[in-house]
Design a protein around this motif. Sequence first.
Motif, mmCIF file in Angstrom:
data_model
loop_
_atom_site.group_PDB
_atom_site.id
_atom_site.type_symbol
_atom_site.label_atom_id
_atom_site.label_comp_id
_atom_site.label_asym_id
_atom_site.label_seq_id
_atom_site.Cartn_x
_atom_site.Cartn_y
_atom_site.Cartn_z
ATOM 1 N N TYR A 61 0.957 -1.552 0.167
ATOM 2 C CA TYR A 61 0.247 -0.237 -0.106
ATOM 3 C C TYR A 61 1.109 1.667 -0.244
ATOM 4 C CZ TYR A 61 -2.962 -3.490 2.094
ATOM 5 O OH TYR A 61 -3.734 -5.244 1.844
ATOM 6 N N GLY A 62 2.425 1.358 -0.197
ATOM 7 C CA GLY A 62 2.775 2.073 0.237
ATOM 8 C C GLY A 62 2.564 3.135 1.409
ATOM 9 N N ASP A 63 2.368 1.566 2.893
ATOM 10 C CA ASP A 63 1.833 2.575 4.167
ATOM 11 C C ASP A 63 3.009 2.363 5.178
ATOM 12 O OD1 ASP A 63 -0.108 2.994 5.953
ATOM 13 O OD2 ASP A 63 -0.793 0.878 5.965
ATOM 14 N N LEU A 87 5.511 7.072 1.144
ATOM 15 C CA LEU A 87 5.974 5.867 0.096
ATOM 16 C C LEU A 87 5.532 6.088 -1.089
ATOM 17 C CD1 LEU A 87 7.156 3.846 2.920
ATOM 18 C CD2 LEU A 87 8.215 4.866 1.151
ATOM 19 N N ASN A 88 3.919 6.812 -1.391
ATOM 20 C CA ASN A 88 2.969 6.595 -2.651
ATOM 21 C C ASN A 88 3.704 8.125 -3.228
ATOM 22 O OD1 ASN A 88 -0.164 6.426 -1.468
ATOM 23 N ND2 ASN A 88 1.194 4.799 -0.906
ATOM 24 N N ARG A 89 4.988 7.379 -4.236
ATOM 25 C CA ARG A 89 5.033 8.330 -4.627
ATOM 26 C C ARG A 89 5.533 7.786 -6.722
ATOM 27 N NH1 ARG A 89 6.183 11.371 -0.832
ATOM 28 N NH2 ARG A 89 5.482 12.564 -2.227
ATOM 29 N N LEU A 90 3.665 7.900 -6.821
ATOM 30 C CA LEU A 90 4.140 7.470 -8.020
ATOM 31 C C LEU A 90 3.785 8.701 -9.094
ATOM 32 C CD1 LEU A 90 1.359 4.844 -8.907
ATOM 33 C CD2 LEU A 90 3.648 5.110 -10.139
ATOM 34 N N ASP A 91 3.144 9.829 -7.890
ATOM 35 C CA ASP A 91 2.717 11.192 -9.082
ATOM 36 C C ASP A 91 4.718 11.706 -9.793
ATOM 37 O OD1 ASP A 91 -0.091 11.540 -9.436
ATOM 38 O OD2 ASP A 91 0.623 11.101 -6.931
#
Lengths: 274, 274
Positions: free
Chosen positions: B19-21, B138-142
């Motif tokens: 989850y990029g949690d 950790l949610n770095r897709l952008d």
Amino acid sequence: MPDLAINEELDWQERGLHYGDGLFETLLKLNGEIPLWQDHFQRLKKGCERLRIPLADENWLLRKVSRETSDQNSTVIKIIVTRGCGGRGLRLPAQNHSSIFVLKYAYTALADEDLALEVSMCQTRLPINRNLAGLKHLNRLDYVLAAIELENLGKKDEGILCDTDGFLVEGVISNLFFYRDGAMYTPTLEFAGVEGIMRECVIDYLRRHDIPVQVGRYSPELLLQAAECFMCNSVSGIRPIKAIDRQNYVTGPISQMLVNEFNPDVRSRPAATT
Amino acid sequence: MPDLAINEELDWQERGLHYGDGLFETLLKLNGEIPLWQDHFQRLKKGCERLRIPLADENWLLRKVSRETSDQNSTVIKIIVTRGCGGRGLRLPAQNHSSIFVLKYAYTALADEDLALEVSMCQTRLPINRNLAGLKHLNRLDYVLAAIELENLGKKDEGILCDTDGFLVEGVISNLFFYRDGAMYTPTLEFAGVEGIMRECVIDYLRRHDIPVQVGRYSPELLLQAAECFMCNSVSGIRPIKAIDRQNYVTGPISQMLVNEFNPDVRSRPAATT
């Protein structure tokens, strides 16, 4: 596949961990079959194209899935595909690298009496992000925050999420449908949300049965006036909503028809007649 | 720390992967010291509080960092903290679980002639997301999409990102400052972006030196009229911008002053006088 270097092991430089730089699929294997394999593979392929992640060919992946779930007749399968390993500071790895992981989880069919959902409207909003909307990607922190919100509410089965403009999007782990005035409605996933496989199956089924389906941006008020509503995903199938916060709903005839058509536990039972 | 169960190994159920949690910090160890340790730990703590992830106490973490980087006198350290392992379908693990990983990467001081950046305005937009804005999560897709865009442009050192409303936010791996009409400007991180440690140091330093700093929502046009501009992060320090696409800039006196003050390669040299 000589040109693609596929990593199948967990590595400290795994980009799925560092950046959530990948996608996943959650599939049901039921009585030795993966009924929606083609749909899942096509979604994964489309997602990989959008994120420019190279994907193994279908046969290779299906063989891996079969091999790694060969000890289970029925199981929930999770496939994770990432851009592979490496690159501090977001530097990209070589273009022919990816990781593919296959995990499995126990599958338990829902008892009839547990099927209908008690849900809550979440305060947590999903950001509007056309670049990532629709994709089943690994950046799920917004959904984790919604799950924390639900846990704090206690005893809710699911939550309904709106985007930051206040329009309905989906549930935390499922898509949303509601029926009113002779048509079925489901939120667009152009701005946020995940393009569910079961959602596509439902839209297709309803249209083939001449029930109009509208896809758009809808306010929560419209949902509260619905005659019937349900949520769906490809593991649990169709789950009628029995309550959204303090408002109760009955399982309507269309929801029941879809339960009969799509729910794996129903499908896997011996037919009642003939 | 009897109440916190800390996982230090990579596990297939790691929520950072699924989850990029979680959150991360990138720190510089220089000549045996971690000059900004306190700032990094405080940011991590604040981030963990916002995401409701339990954090190990400071001494435990500092001991782990020291132990795992003891073979390096100067190195780039990455600390990853997540909500630990487990939970299919976003179900939360026990509240006292977390994972902490410490990784290290080679540190090379930049040569003076490589310091100034050639950057590009990215087409990729950052979503507006107050829940996650400011966090080094950790949610770095952008940012991965922006890195792909930069790679396709070729030879750019960094990219400048705007949010979906069109306002400046930051770089792909650094924060942004620009000077015009007697004041320094830096975009607010209330809607998107990462609250950089070096950014805070710079704001603090400028205010102590009576240079006004404005924090707000600024259009790219304002940046293009700047007398000088730079980007910064806690590993590379201050990096003057020498070009944004076709527009050139000189390294101005304030940027130079900040380079002298903050850049680790400058700091670690013997003082020029006394």
